[in-house]
Design an enzyme around this catalytic site. Structure first.
Site, PDB file in Angstrom:
ATOM      1  N   LYS A  16       0.776  -1.101  -0.007  1.00 10.16           N
ATOM      2  CA  LYS A  16      -0.100   0.042   0.070  1.00 10.16           C
ATOM      3  C   LYS A  16       0.796   1.211  -0.284  1.00 10.16           C
ATOM      4  O   LYS A  16       2.110   1.125   0.376  1.00 10.16           O
ATOM      5  CB  LYS A  16      -1.017   0.097   1.193  1.00 10.16           C
ATOM      6  CG  LYS A  16      -0.333   0.038   2.549  1.00 10.16           C
ATOM      7  CD  LYS A  16      -0.141   1.525   3.104  1.00 10.16           C
ATOM      8  CE  LYS A  16       0.652   1.460   4.535  1.00 10.16           C
ATOM      9  NZ  LYS A  16       1.489   2.414   4.741  1.00 10.16           N
ATOM     10  N   ALA A 103      10.379  -3.191   6.005  1.00  6.24           N
ATOM     11  CA  ALA A 103      10.377  -2.004   7.037  1.00  6.24           C
ATOM     12  C   ALA A 103      10.424  -0.518   6.412  1.00  6.24           C
ATOM     13  O   ALA A 103      11.304   0.127   6.682  1.00  6.24           O
ATOM     14  CB  ALA A 103      11.615  -2.279   7.937  1.00  6.24           C
ATOM     15  N   MET A 106       5.232   0.519   3.568  1.00  5.69           N
ATOM     16  CA  MET A 106       4.456   0.024   2.544  1.00  5.69           C
ATOM     17  C   MET A 106       3.567  -1.182   3.040  1.00  5.69           C
ATOM     18  O   MET A 106       3.358  -1.984   2.297  1.00  5.69           O
ATOM     19  CB  MET A 106       5.213  -0.484   1.302  1.00  5.69           C
ATOM     20  CG  MET A 106       5.987   0.661   0.616  1.00  5.69           C
ATOM     21  SD  MET A 106       6.581   0.384  -0.907  1.00  5.69           S
ATOM     22  CE  MET A 106       4.960   0.720  -2.050  1.00  5.69           C
ATOM     23  N   ALA A 107       3.608  -1.344   4.295  1.00  8.83           N
ATOM     24  CA  ALA A 107       2.735  -2.388   4.960  1.00  8.83           C
ATOM     25  C   ALA A 107       2.946  -3.932   4.490  1.00  8.83           C
ATOM     26  O   ALA A 107       2.062  -4.657   4.456  1.00  8.83           O
ATOM     27  CB  ALA A 107       1.310  -2.038   4.802  1.00  8.83           C
ATOM     28  N   GLY A 108       4.236  -4.098   4.178  1.00  7.19           N
ATOM     29  CA  GLY A 108       4.779  -5.333   3.633  1.00  7.19           C
ATOM     30  C   GLY A 108       4.405  -6.667   4.581  1.00  7.19           C
ATOM     31  O   GLY A 108       3.555  -7.621   4.448  1.00  7.19           O
ATOM     32  N   SER A 111       0.440  -6.969   5.162  1.00  9.14           N
ATOM     33  CA  SER A 111      -0.001  -7.354   3.917  1.00  9.14           C
ATOM     34  C   SER A 111       0.005  -8.872   3.950  1.00  9.14           C
ATOM     35  O   SER A 111      -0.968  -9.753   3.525  1.00  9.14           O
ATOM     36  CB  SER A 111       0.454  -6.730   2.797  1.00  9.14           C
ATOM     37  OG  SER A 111      -0.034  -7.170   1.646  1.00  9.14           O
ATOM     38  N   ASP A 143      -2.796  -2.060  10.757  1.00  6.79           N
ATOM     39  CA  ASP A 143      -3.058  -1.995   9.154  1.00  6.79           C
ATOM     40  C   ASP A 143      -3.318  -3.394   8.705  1.00  6.79           C
ATOM     41  O   ASP A 143      -3.926  -3.307   7.474  1.00  6.79           O
ATOM     42  CB  ASP A 143      -1.716  -1.754   8.480  1.00  6.79           C
ATOM     43  CG  ASP A 143      -1.192  -0.469   8.683  1.00  6.79           C
ATOM     44  OD1 ASP A 143      -1.840   0.347   9.118  1.00  6.79           O
ATOM     45  OD2 ASP A 143      -0.028   0.099   8.342  1.00  6.79           O
TER      46      ASP A 143
HETATM   47  P1  ATP Z   1       3.962  -0.511   7.847  1.00 12.98           P
HETATM   48  O1  ATP Z   1       3.520   0.278   6.765  1.00 12.98           O
HETATM   49  O2  ATP Z   1       2.686  -1.169   8.270  1.00 12.98           O
HETATM   50  O3  ATP Z   1       4.515   0.254   8.911  1.00 12.98           O
HETATM   51  P2  ATP Z   1       6.369  -1.500   7.411  1.00 12.98           P
HETATM   52  O4  ATP Z   1       6.317  -1.575   5.804  1.00 12.98           O
HETATM   53  O5  ATP Z   1       7.074  -0.226   7.723  1.00 12.98           O
HETATM   54  O6  ATP Z   1       4.906  -1.570   7.494  1.00 12.98           O
HETATM   55  P3  ATP Z   1       7.016  -4.284   7.349  1.00 12.98           P
HETATM   56  O7  ATP Z   1       7.770  -4.571   5.978  1.00 12.98           O
HETATM   57  O8  ATP Z   1       5.606  -4.755   7.687  1.00 12.98           O
HETATM   58  O9  ATP Z   1       7.287  -2.675   7.738  1.00 12.98           O
HETATM   59  O10 ATP Z   1       8.210  -4.729   8.507  1.00 12.98           O
HETATM   60  C1  ATP Z   1       8.438  -4.437   9.725  1.00 12.98           C
HETATM   61  C2  ATP Z   1       9.048  -5.423  10.576  1.00 12.98           C
HETATM   62  O11 ATP Z   1       8.192  -6.581  10.635  1.00 12.98           O
HETATM   63  C3  ATP Z   1      10.475  -5.761  10.153  1.00 12.98           C
HETATM   64  O12 ATP Z   1      11.289  -5.332  10.868  1.00 12.98           O
HETATM   65  C4  ATP Z   1      10.410  -7.185  10.047  1.00 12.98           C
HETATM   66  O13 ATP Z   1      11.500  -7.906  10.420  1.00 12.98           O
HETATM   67  C5  ATP Z   1       9.109  -7.594  10.688  1.00 12.98           C
HETATM   68  N1  ATP Z   1       8.114  -8.660   9.830  1.00 12.98           N
HETATM   69  C6  ATP Z   1       7.880  -9.773  10.432  1.00 12.98           C
HETATM   70  N2  ATP Z   1       7.206 -10.415   9.277  1.00 12.98           N
HETATM   71  C7  ATP Z   1       7.409  -9.823   8.368  1.00 12.98           C
HETATM   72  C8  ATP Z   1       7.184  -9.931   6.845  1.00 12.98           C
HETATM   73  N3  ATP Z   1       6.214 -11.239   6.624  1.00 12.98           N
HETATM   74  N4  ATP Z   1       7.469  -9.295   5.929  1.00 12.98           N
HETATM   75  C9  ATP Z   1       8.044  -8.187   6.313  1.00 12.98           C
HETATM   76  N5  ATP Z   1       8.592  -7.824   7.373  1.00 12.98           N
HETATM   77  C10 ATP Z   1       8.257  -8.713   8.439  1.00 12.98           C
END
Ligand code: ATP
Length: 296
Positions: A16, A103, A106-108, A111, A143
């Site tokens: 996202k 991190a 993008m809510a990886g 998602s 999210d």
């Molecule tokens: P948001 O936009 O919701 O804040 P984000 O993109 O900032 O998410 P994520 O990619 O969701 O952050 O990852 C945040 C933390 O979650 C990372 O430090 C990672 O180690 C941990 N994590 C746990 N499971 C996953 C996964 N399946 N994919 C990515 N990161 C994960």
């Protein structure tokens, strides 16, 4: 739709971007309340789920540094799904292929958790509604409920109060993640409990979406967290400027960052901007707005 015979399924977990992000206050439990316009893009991870391999949840992925135990949101989602539905644990193998930067804002992870819930709902023929999946998802992260649905949504509360919005006009999206990560909780801690001088024009953004006014959407892109992350890292402003110099119609940081995205009506401009960034930032992607809702 029931799929009781199925023993494996591949689900896509879409990233996202935030068209707006406002922090409106802080609850006694420390959570912040938000008002954000969320939008899915085509950039996605693939999760292959297979049941019946014994007992327990096993996970592997193409990213070596990601946890493969309960620290992974996909594993946590699989466990919660079994606990909440009371379905027997006959073993789940999760194979995750990540493309969404980690991190990154993008809510990886959220998602991925949402995709596991949707996928297991189909794999086990459990027949849970989207609302039931959203409720399980909220226990994993704020999210996750949005990520169950996808598309264009206004997210309020701590992110779980969702209102569907008209589709975002089609365009090219360039997303660029500089090579550092931010901790979302630390960014929130510096938001002064939501007492901010400048806020996004959320109402104007909703009107622009209603009117399918692409220019209006681009003019109203705003993320209050960019003040915090952008003041720590010069790269945020540099990426924005590169995008705007190459014809982006608007560019902001997504979520708590550090990914910056730009919207482009022109494919050629999007390609030029991506080419200008790719040499310096390897995690640069060209993607597109995705308005389809996810299947549950
Ligand atoms: P948001 O936009 O919701 O804040 P984000 O993109 O900032 O998410 P994520 O990619 O969701 O952050 O990852 C945040 C933390 O979650 C990372 O430090 C990672 O180690 C941990 N994590 C746990 N499971 C996953 C996964 N399946 N994919 C990515 N990161 C994960």
């Amino acid at each position: 739709m029931k799929h009781t015979q199925m023993n494996e399924i591949t689900v896509k977990a879409y990233a996202k971007i935030n068209l707006t992000l406002d922090v409106t206050g802080r609850l006694p439990n420390g959570y912040h309340t938000v008002k954000m316009v969320m939008q899915s893009v085509d950039l996605h991870d693939d999760l292959h789920l297979r049941r019946g391999g014994g007992m327990g949840i096993r996970m592997k992925s193409n990213i070596r540094f990601l946890p493969s135990d309960e620290g992974n949101l996909a594993v946590r989602a699989a466990r919660l799904f079994l606990e909440q539905t009371g379905l027997p644990d006959d073993g789940v193998d999760i194979d995750l292929f990540k493309r969404i930067p980690v991190a990154a804002g993008m809510a990886g992870g959220s998602s991925n958790a949402a995709a596991v819930l949707r996928g297991m709902n189909q794999l086990y023929g459990a027949g849970l509604s989207a609302a039931e999946l959203r409720e399980i998802g909220l226990a994993i992260g704020a999210d996750v409920p949005y990520c169950i649905e996808g598309g264009s949504m206004l997210a309020e509360g701590i992110g779980e109060v969702l209102t569907p919005l008209p589709p975002m006009p089609a365009c090219h999206v360039v997303a660029c993640k500089p090579p550092f990560s931010v901790v979302t909780a630390k960014v929130y801690a510096r938001m002064n409990g939501g007492k901010l001088a400048i806020r996004p024009d959320t109402r104007g953004m909703l009107q622009a979406l209603e009117a399918q006014d692409y220019g209006g959407v681009c003019h109203r892109l705003y993320n209050v967290m960019e003040m915090v992350t952008g003041s720590d890292y010069a790269e945020i402003g540099e990426i924005k400027d590169t995008m705007l110099d190459h014809g982006a119609d608007g560019a902001i940081m997504s979520g708590s960052g550090p990914t910056v995205f730009g919207l482009f009506a022109s494919e050629e401009n999007a390609k030029d901007a991506a080419a200008a960034l790719q040499g310096r930032f390897s995690e640069t992607f060209i993607t597109h707005i995705r308005n389809e809702k996810n299947q549950v």
